[in-house]
Design a protein around this motif. Structure first.
Motif, mmCIF file in Angstrom:
data_model
loop_
_atom_site.group_PDB
_atom_site.id
_atom_site.type_symbol
_atom_site.label_atom_id
_atom_site.label_comp_id
_atom_site.label_asym_id
_atom_site.label_seq_id
_atom_site.Cartn_x
_atom_site.Cartn_y
_atom_site.Cartn_z
ATOM 1 N N THR A 36 19.172 79.125 -51.474
ATOM 2 C CA THR A 36 18.000 79.519 -50.710
ATOM 3 C C THR A 36 18.428 79.588 -49.248
ATOM 4 N N PRO A 37 17.579 80.067 -48.354
ATOM 5 C CA PRO A 37 17.959 80.063 -46.942
ATOM 6 C C PRO A 37 18.233 78.663 -46.387
ATOM 7 N N ALA A 38 17.657 77.641 -46.996
ATOM 8 C CA ALA A 38 17.795 76.282 -46.469
ATOM 9 C C ALA A 38 18.838 75.435 -47.183
ATOM 10 N N SER A 39 19.217 75.830 -48.419
ATOM 11 C CA SER A 39 20.086 74.943 -49.193
ATOM 12 C C SER A 39 20.791 75.701 -50.310
ATOM 13 N N VAL A 40 21.703 74.981 -50.963
ATOM 14 C CA VAL A 40 22.362 75.492 -52.164
ATOM 15 C C VAL A 40 22.423 74.352 -53.179
ATOM 16 N N ILE A 41 22.127 74.669 -54.430
ATOM 17 C CA ILE A 41 22.250 73.697 -55.508
ATOM 18 C C ILE A 41 23.609 73.915 -56.160
ATOM 19 N N VAL A 42 24.377 72.845 -56.244
ATOM 20 C CA VAL A 42 25.725 72.896 -56.798
ATOM 21 C C VAL A 42 25.761 72.017 -58.041
ATOM 22 N N ARG A 43 26.256 72.570 -59.141
ATOM 23 C CA ARG A 43 26.348 71.835 -60.406
ATOM 24 C C ARG A 43 27.804 71.499 -60.690
ATOM 25 N N PHE A 44 27.997 70.400 -61.426
ATOM 26 C CA PHE A 44 29.352 70.015 -61.811
ATOM 27 C C PHE A 44 29.370 69.498 -63.236
ATOM 28 N N THR A 45 30.537 69.632 -63.853
ATOM 29 C CA THR A 45 30.804 69.066 -65.165
ATOM 30 C C THR A 45 32.127 68.324 -65.081
ATOM 31 N N VAL A 46 32.112 67.061 -65.450
ATOM 32 C CA VAL A 46 33.336 66.270 -65.544
ATOM 33 C C VAL A 46 33.811 66.386 -66.988
ATOM 34 N N GLU A 47 35.095 66.771 -67.176
ATOM 35 C CA GLU A 47 35.609 67.016 -68.522
ATOM 36 C C GLU A 47 36.812 66.132 -68.839
ATOM 37 N N ARG A 48 36.934 65.810 -70.103
ATOM 38 C CA ARG A 48 38.118 65.142 -70.638
ATOM 39 C C ARG A 48 38.438 65.815 -71.964
ATOM 40 N N ASN A 49 39.694 66.199 -72.111
ATOM 41 C CA ASN A 49 40.123 66.929 -73.311
ATOM 42 C C ASN A 49 39.233 68.144 -73.568
ATOM 43 N N TYR A 50 38.870 68.821 -72.493
ATOM 44 C CA TYR A 50 38.087 70.062 -72.532
ATOM 45 C C TYR A 50 36.638 69.874 -72.987
ATOM 46 N N LEU A 51 36.170 68.642 -73.046
ATOM 47 C CA LEU A 51 34.791 68.363 -73.438
ATOM 48 C C LEU A 51 34.056 67.695 -72.285
ATOM 49 N N PRO A 52 32.765 67.977 -72.120
ATOM 50 C CA PRO A 52 32.016 67.354 -71.029
ATOM 51 C C PRO A 52 31.873 65.844 -71.225
ATOM 52 N N VAL A 53 32.116 65.115 -70.143
ATOM 53 C CA VAL A 53 31.907 63.666 -70.106
ATOM 54 C C VAL A 53 30.594 63.380 -69.385
ATOM 55 N N SER A 54 30.369 64.126 -68.317
ATOM 56 C CA SER A 54 29.106 64.007 -67.586
ATOM 57 C C SER A 54 28.841 65.307 -66.839
ATOM 58 N N VAL A 55 27.575 65.523 -66.534
ATOM 59 C CA VAL A 55 27.150 66.701 -65.786
ATOM 60 C C VAL A 55 26.158 66.256 -64.720
ATOM 61 N N GLY A 56 25.999 67.086 -63.719
ATOM 62 C CA GLY A 56 25.028 66.769 -62.691
ATOM 63 C C GLY A 56 24.841 67.925 -61.739
ATOM 64 N N GLU A 57 23.878 67.773 -60.863
ATOM 65 C CA GLU A 57 23.661 68.763 -59.815
ATOM 66 C C GLU A 57 23.143 68.056 -58.581
ATOM 67 N N HIS A 58 23.510 68.628 -57.441
ATOM 68 C CA HIS A 58 23.098 68.090 -56.156
ATOM 69 C C HIS A 58 22.732 69.266 -55.258
ATOM 70 N N GLU A 59 21.747 69.061 -54.443
ATOM 71 C CA GLU A 59 21.339 70.095 -53.494
ATOM 72 C C GLU A 59 21.922 69.757 -52.136
ATOM 73 N N HIS A 60 22.560 70.744 -51.514
ATOM 74 C CA HIS A 60 23.111 70.549 -50.168
ATOM 75 C C HIS A 60 22.233 71.305 -49.184
ATOM 76 N N PHE A 61 21.731 70.582 -48.198
ATOM 77 C CA PHE A 61 20.878 71.183 -47.175
ATOM 78 C C PHE A 61 21.740 71.616 -45.995
ATOM 79 N N TYR A 62 21.617 72.896 -45.616
ATOM 80 C CA TYR A 62 22.439 73.433 -44.534
ATOM 81 C C TYR A 62 22.139 72.734 -43.215
ATOM 82 N N HIS A 63 20.880 72.532 -42.914
ATOM 83 C CA HIS A 63 20.508 71.844 -41.675
ATOM 84 C C HIS A 63 20.568 70.342 -41.952
#
Length: 101
Positions: A36-63
């Protein structure tokens, strides 16, 4: 491919000399999900042996330059910040290209 580069591509458990022996993950995959003009939502996946161990998302505010929720894991926070730097650089390059078109 040079060993140092392999170490940074993920899945280097058997290749990289400095890879933590007892690491719970082999790779962290990161992508921008929504901007958005104010932020970006970034997602991640932590993997082990090509399989997801954990997932999450965080929003980063530009200002203000903060993540919501705050990223507790120091390793993931460093990787998310590095990803964000590249994302913002690419975003700025696209803006400049559009201005010059």
């Amino acid at each position: 491919m040079a060993q140092g580069l392999l170490c940074q591509q993920g899945y280097a458990r058997q290749i990289c000399k400095v890879f933590p022996v007892h690491a719970q993950a082999d790779a962290v995959m990161i992508c921008a999900a929504l901007e958005t003009p104010a932020s970006v939502i970034v997602r991640f996946t932590v993997e082990r042996n090509y399989l997801p161990v954990s997932v999450g998302e965080h929003e980063h505010f530009y200002h203000g330059g903060e993540w919501n929720p705050a990223i507790a894991d120091e390793n993931i926070r460093a990787q998310m910040n590095h990803y964000l730097d590249g994302f913002l650089q690419l975003r700025q390059e696209l803006i400049e290209c559009q201005k010059n078109s």
